[in-house]
Scaffold this motif. Structure first.
Motif, mmCIF file in Angstrom:
data_model
loop_
_atom_site.group_PDB
_atom_site.id
_atom_site.type_symbol
_atom_site.label_atom_id
_atom_site.label_comp_id
_atom_site.label_asym_id
_atom_site.label_seq_id
_atom_site.Cartn_x
_atom_site.Cartn_y
_atom_site.Cartn_z
ATOM 1 N N SER A 1 0.659 -12.273 3.601
ATOM 2 C CA SER A 1 0.834 -10.889 3.161
ATOM 3 C C SER A 1 0.638 -10.704 1.675
ATOM 4 C CB SER A 1 2.228 -10.398 3.545
ATOM 5 O OG SER A 1 3.199 -11.117 2.823
ATOM 6 N N LEU B 1 -2.451 -8.750 0.797
ATOM 7 C CA LEU B 1 -2.349 -7.373 1.266
ATOM 8 C C LEU B 1 -1.328 -6.590 0.455
ATOM 9 C CD1 LEU B 1 -2.401 -8.056 5.091
ATOM 10 C CD2 LEU B 1 -4.203 -7.005 3.742
ATOM 11 N N ALA C 1 -2.699 -5.982 -2.840
ATOM 12 C CA ALA C 1 -3.703 -4.928 -2.796
ATOM 13 C C ALA C 1 -3.044 -3.568 -2.655
ATOM 14 C CB ALA C 1 -4.660 -5.174 -1.621
ATOM 15 N N GLY C 2 -1.983 -3.551 -1.822
ATOM 16 C CA GLY C 2 -1.319 -2.269 -1.607
ATOM 17 C C GLY C 2 -0.464 -1.849 -2.785
ATOM 18 N N ALA D 1 2.548 -1.973 -3.060
ATOM 19 C CA ALA D 1 3.610 -1.073 -2.592
ATOM 20 C C ALA D 1 4.942 -1.806 -2.610
ATOM 21 C CB ALA D 1 3.298 -0.581 -1.191
ATOM 22 N N TYR E 1 8.510 -2.168 -1.313
ATOM 23 C CA TYR E 1 9.126 -1.598 -0.120
ATOM 24 C C TYR E 1 10.312 -0.701 -0.467
ATOM 25 C CZ TYR E 1 12.765 -5.205 -0.447
ATOM 26 O OH TYR E 1 13.789 -6.015 -0.863
ATOM 27 N N ASP F 1 9.964 1.528 -2.751
ATOM 28 C CA ASP F 1 9.341 2.666 -3.418
ATOM 29 C C ASP F 1 9.875 3.958 -2.824
ATOM 30 O OD1 ASP F 1 5.886 3.680 -3.983
ATOM 31 O OD2 ASP F 1 7.768 4.190 -4.963
#
Lengths: 1026, 64
Positions: free
Chosen positions: A70, A73, A76-77, A79, A81, A83
């Motif tokens: 992960s 990914l 790349a994202g 993000a 969690y 957020d």
């Protein structure tokens, strides 16, 4: 523990020398357990055993595999969690808000009936800190711990978010206000043939009273009942018998040269103790030692007032009547006044083993200071004791210390009114009961039958912030606004009104409780609006109050000014005290009732009558006397414990008539024999995650058919109940570990005391044998500009703990829970150390706030391997959280043990992440870092306030002055015992304290050069010996 | 003319990349929730200053 029991049992004198100062029995008796524990820097359980069930079921291998897969990914994202969304600046900024700058709003707090004026600090629209309103004539900028902690109540995750209705299966389900209003209106209209009861706490708002009157006009069979679990009811009724007025006056404590307090904790929990403390401390000024007041305390258990007494005698509370009568007889003989009874002080002293010498001092001082002395009886004493005290003050001419400034807008309900209500409820003559933010099922005595009768009422509505024992039994549980979301007014004293304004829109779907009533008065098609009560309040003021004030201003200007100031001050006549009614003396002919055990119930210092049980800051605040957290207990004397064969943590069973309570014991030095003292407010069964199940419910001992008073019982039976319960105290944390220095507090000069006489004779007595300034190989640092320092006046410090809660609120200090406090991991940056000295039966108490001393040659700074703790050019010992790797060497080296280590991320550790809730997070002060696991923290002298003051000074193009900054603890201290400022400024108040003859540093011989100066305590005794 | 094999490879490539993209979208929002506590318990809270509140300037009084 077994060594202590053994020595208690055999009455052995311990082999080692007893210390002069001691914090607990374990320390006093040098128990091996205590010595062993003190050798370890950190208590057992540093590496806690993990509970596997609480860990995620993910193996390390799987986790790493997933992590690898992960990583790209997730990267790349980008993000997180956690957020929560984007932050954007205001698109339409409210006029008065500047992001990063705080706004202050004046209001008052609904924590108790005092309605203390407050200033609420808000950042970007949300309240973050509460302090006193300096313009309020009563509190004058100071508030109690409960007010300080009320900010946490606003963001309590367990506040009701929407109205609830009880379904047929007994569970509560959400319902909208629209349906609630309609259903309740119908129910109230249907029950109009029957009665409607509104149960409230103290009503001191003129506008709320007006709302209740309007409600009564709409529903004429409405009756209003008002109560408090702890009140001055008995004192007031005695006063009425003596002087005809129903309100006991206030006392001018600042004018009293001699105070005799009888079972009264006027500095800790009775009346407006903040005002009392402020006025009392005016007579404790070391710069004016000729005018020191003298405090005598005669009480059954060590209280906060007792801790600060110059002379203290322990006496069981049910013997106080006999004591006052003995005093009356003695004084009466001296001034030729006839007094009922044939009491003799010497016989009394012999009967109760009191010091005759001290009693003679009391009589002499009362006689010498007639007109400037006061005898003050506690709220829990019987009516005849209060009448006797009133008469004693009358014949001593102490009436000029009374201030008839108290105002009561609505009397409390009498015993007869309550029994009539219960009887009506039982017979079906009450159609609806509205609990107006009250919890009578928890507070009222069980033998009143209220709980049982409530179940026979068709419609029970509870307006409350949190679910409670009362709301469980009702049909509707409706959320009300917090006081920071509410409008209001209050009149508690003559001469001014207090104003309340909301600083935040309601966070949940709640309503102001007065607005709910207004809604139910209206017709069915009425649409509720959020400013309903606001409009009503403004209208009431414009039509009824403003006209009488003759303000000389247009109303709108007057109103905005009133909200701005938080008070409306006007001239009002203060009634004088009438003449004494001698017919009241007939009550003094009765005999005293003393037998068995005396049991007295007191209001909790931290959680009051239980309404703050769900507040973690208050639960974790150490008790000012015993330093117990998270529980209540039965305080007993050492002799009583020996007689019953019990020790601290053992259970006892108390039986008063048929009412029983099983509760653990704490052996309390200074407690009277055969006296049990217990604090109420604990043992809640429905209070939220924090409050439920904490402590023991003492309200089971209450009865409506009381004898002496609601809270004082004589002839109780007490026996050992078997089993034990661990009571957690902080009193042995941070203790010295060197056996040779067992009276470390005295030998090391941690506590230094003297007497007023000694000081007047020789002002330099404290430093006579002190060493000269010690040399150091460290180069002196030239503090050119401001050098921050602090002085703490131990004469004024009562040990109340308001500073602890203020610091917790200001600096985002986490709550850790009972289990972690047991391991010494309480996170409070400032603690109040409490030392006993003298005998166990009649100890003297010394308190000392201990915080980071910001030493010039701080031993913690040298040992940090990563330079996470440094020294600033203005004298602060700084902490850089993101450098800290958690070696804890700094704490090891700190001689004051003021550093607190985050063993866990307490936010997710405490109660399964209770403090991680979205709403809870709003309480954090945005100006202070929220620390995570593995990081050391400590007092920073409120560096955020220093930086703010520095910014303002820079903007105003001037130098920063010491008096521009007030630390949170300083701002909170009701007696102004804490002084903070610039040590380099010779004109500042701080310099007077730092250079005072009584000023000293703790552990000065270590040459760490602390920047906190303590002013030695002076006891105002008749002799020069402490 | 493209060979059939190339077409299949290209088809597989776009299939896989679409699946990967969908997986990426799902993974971004979903997986962590099944391992940890539900920190994202969103209570609908709106912090709004009361428009009628009257602000007060804190005076720079002496700190003693």
């Amino acid at each position: 523990m077994s060594e202590v029991k053994e020595s208690l049992k055999n009455n052995l004198v311990p082999e080692k020398v007893e210390p002069t100062y001691w914090k607990s029995f374990k320390e006093l008796h040098n128990s091996n357990e205590f010595i062993e524990a003190s050798h370890h820097e950190f208590k057992d359980g540093v590496t806690d055993e993990f509970e596997l069930s609480k860990l995620s079921h993910l193996s390390r291998r799987k986790f790493l595999a997933l992590l690898g897969a992960s990583a790209a990914l997730a990267g790349a994202g980008c993000a997180d969690y956690r957020d929560k969304g984007e932050i954007i600046p205001y698109t339409k900024k409210p006029e008065e808000i500047i992001p990063g700058k705080a706004n202050y709003y004046a209001s008052f707090s609904n924590c108790c009936k005092c309605r203390c004026g407050i200033l609420i600090k808000t950042r970007e629209g949300r309240p973050v800190k509460v302090d006193g309103n300096p313009d309020n004539p009563v509190s004058q900028g100071k508030i109690c711990a409960k007010c300080q902690a009320s900010i946490l109540g606003l963001y309590d995750p367990e506040r009701l978010t929407s109205p609830l209705k009880k379904a047929r299966n007994g569970n509560f389900e959400k319902i909208s206000w629209k349906y609630v209003d309609s259903e309740i209106r119908n129910a109230l209209l249907k029950s109009n043939g029957k009665g409607i009861a509104i149960i409230a706490h103290t009503i001191n708002s003129p506008t709320a009273l007006s709302v209740l009157e309007d409600f009564r006009k709409k529903y004429p069979n409405t009756r209003i009942y008002s109560y408090e679990l702890f009140s001055e009811e008995i004192k007031n009724s005695a006063w009425k018998k003596c002087y005809g007025d129903s309100q006991f006056p206030l006392i001018s404590w600042d004018k009293a040269k001699v105070i005799l307090s009888l079972e009264s904790d006027f500095l800790g929990s009775e009346g407006n103790h903040i005002e009392n403390a402020r006025l009392f401390s005016n007579g404790r000024d070391v710069n004016n030692t000729n005018k020191f007041n003298r405090l005598y305390v005669v009480e059954g258990n060590m209280s906060l007032t007792g801790m600060n007494a110059d002379y203290r005698l322990r006496l069981r509370p049910d013997a106080q009547f006999e004591f006052v009568m003995s005093l009356l007889n003695e004084v009466g003989r001296k001034i030729n006044v006839d007094v009922a009874g044939n009491y003799k002080l010497s016989s009394f002293a012999k009967k109760y083993s009191l010091s005759l010498k001290t009693l003679k001092y009391i009589i002499d001082d009362l006689m010498k200071n007639r007109g400037a002395a006061i005898v003050y009886a506690g709220n829990s004493l019987s009516e005849k004791t209060h009448i006797a005290v009133n008469y004693l003050n009358e014949i001593l001419g102490n009436k000029n210390l009374y201030r008839n400034e108290t105002v009561s807008l609505h009397p409390y309900s009498t015993k007869d009114e309550w029994s009539e209500l219960v009887s009506s409820m039982n017979s079906g003559r009450v159609g609806a009961v509205i609990h107006f933010d009250s919890n009578p099922v928890f507070h009222l005595p069980s033998d009143s039958g209220y709980k049982h009768a409530l179940q026979k009422v068709d419609t029970v509505i509870t307006l409350t912030e949190l679910e409670s024992e009362t709301s469980l039994l009702g049909n509707y549980t409706l959320p009300v606004n917090h006081s920071f979301e509410s409008w209001g007014d209050a009149k508690t004293r003559t001469g001014f009104y207090s104003m309340q304004q909301p600083v935040i829109s309601p966070l949940h779907d709640s309503r102001q409780k007065e607005a709910a009533l207004l809604c139910w008065i209206e017709k069915d098609d009425f649409e509720y609006k959020e400013n309903l009560y606001h409009e009503y309040l403004v209208k009431n003021w414009q039509e009824n109050i403003y006209t009488g004030l003759k303000a000389g201003l247009p109303f709108k200007q007057f109103w905005l000014g009133a909200l701005h100031d938080g008070v409306v001050i006007f001239n009002e006549n203060i009634p004088s005290t009438a003449g004494f009614n001698n017919s009241a003396l007939a009550d003094l002919n009765s005999t005293a009732d003393v037998s068995g055990f005396a049991v007295v119930l007191k209001e909790s210092y931290s959680i009051g009558d239980g309404r703050f049980a769900n507040n973690g800051w208050l639960q974790e605040l150490p008790h000012p006397v015993s330093k117990v957290t998270w529980d209540n207990y039965a305080a007993v004397s050492q002799a009583t414990a020996k007689e019953l064969g019990i020790d601290t943590n053992d259970y006892i069973e108390i039986t008063i008539e048929k009412r029983k309570l099983k509760i653990p014991v704490l052996v309390q030095p200074g407690s009277a024999d055969k006296t049990i003292t217990i604090e109420s407010g604990y043992g809640r069964t429905k209070s939220g995650t924090i409050g439920t199940g904490v402590g023991f419910n003492t309200n089971v001992l209450l009865t409506s058919a009381y004898g002496l008073s609601h809270w004082l019982f004589s002839s109780a039976q007490v026996k050992k109940a078997g089993g034990s319960y661990e009571i957690v105290t902080t009193q042995e944390h941070q203790s010295f570990d060197i056996e040779l220095l067992k009276d470390a507090a005295q030998k090391r000069g941690i506590i230094r005391e003297g007497t007023v006489n000694e000081f007047l004779k020789n002002p330099h007595f404290l430093h006579e044998n002190s060493e000269h300034k010690l040399d150091t190989f460290y180069p002196e640092f030239p503090y050119k500009d401001v050098k921050w320092g602090m002085a703490i006046d131990l004469n004024k410090c009562l040990g109340c703990g308001e500073c602890v809660v203020a610091c917790t609120a200001e600096n985002n200090v986490p709550v850790v829970g009972k289990e972690q406090v047991k391991r010494g991991r309480e996170m409070q940056w400032i603690r109040i150390d409490r030392y006993y000295s003298g005998s166990v039966e009649e100890p003297s108490v010394s308190t000392q706030p201990m915080l980071c001393q910001h030493c010039d040659h701080a031993p913690c700074e040298n040992v940090c391997p990563v330079a996470a703790t440094t020294h600033s050019p203005d004298g602060l010992n700084q902490m850089v959280y993101n450098r800290c790797v958690g070696t804890r060497y700094c704490s090891n080296n700190c001689p004051y043990k003021v550093r607190r280590f985050n063993f866990f991320n307490f936010r997710d550790n405490f109660n399964d992440g209770y403090q991680l809730d979205n709403i809870f997070s709003l309480v954090y002060n945005p100006e202070v870092t929220v620390r995570s696991r593995g990081v050391m923290e400590k007092c920073t002298f409120c560096v955020q306030r220093i930086m703010e003051a520095r910014e303002i000074a820079t903007r105003e193009k001037r130098k920063l002055r010491g008096y521009d900054v007030k630390t949170a603890c300083q701002e909170a201290c009701p007696t102004n015992a804490i002084v903070f400022g610039d040590s380099n400024d010779k004109e500042a108040e701080l310099s007077k304290y730092r250079n005072h003859n009584l000023g000293y540093h703790v552990l000065e011989e270590l040459n760490v050069r602390p920047n906190v100066t303590y002013i030695a305590k002076l006891r105002n005794t008749h002799t020069e010996e402490v | 003319m493209e060979s059939k094999q190339n077409k299949i490879v290209r088809k597989k490539f776009f299939n896989n990349i679409s699946k990967g993209f969908v997986g990426f979208l799902l993974f971004n929002s979903f997986p962590f929730k099944i391992f940890g506590k539900d920190f994202l318990k969103n209570k609908e809270v709106e912090v709004k200053i009361n428009p009628n509140a009257v602000v007060r300037k804190k005076n720079g009084k002496k700190n003693v």
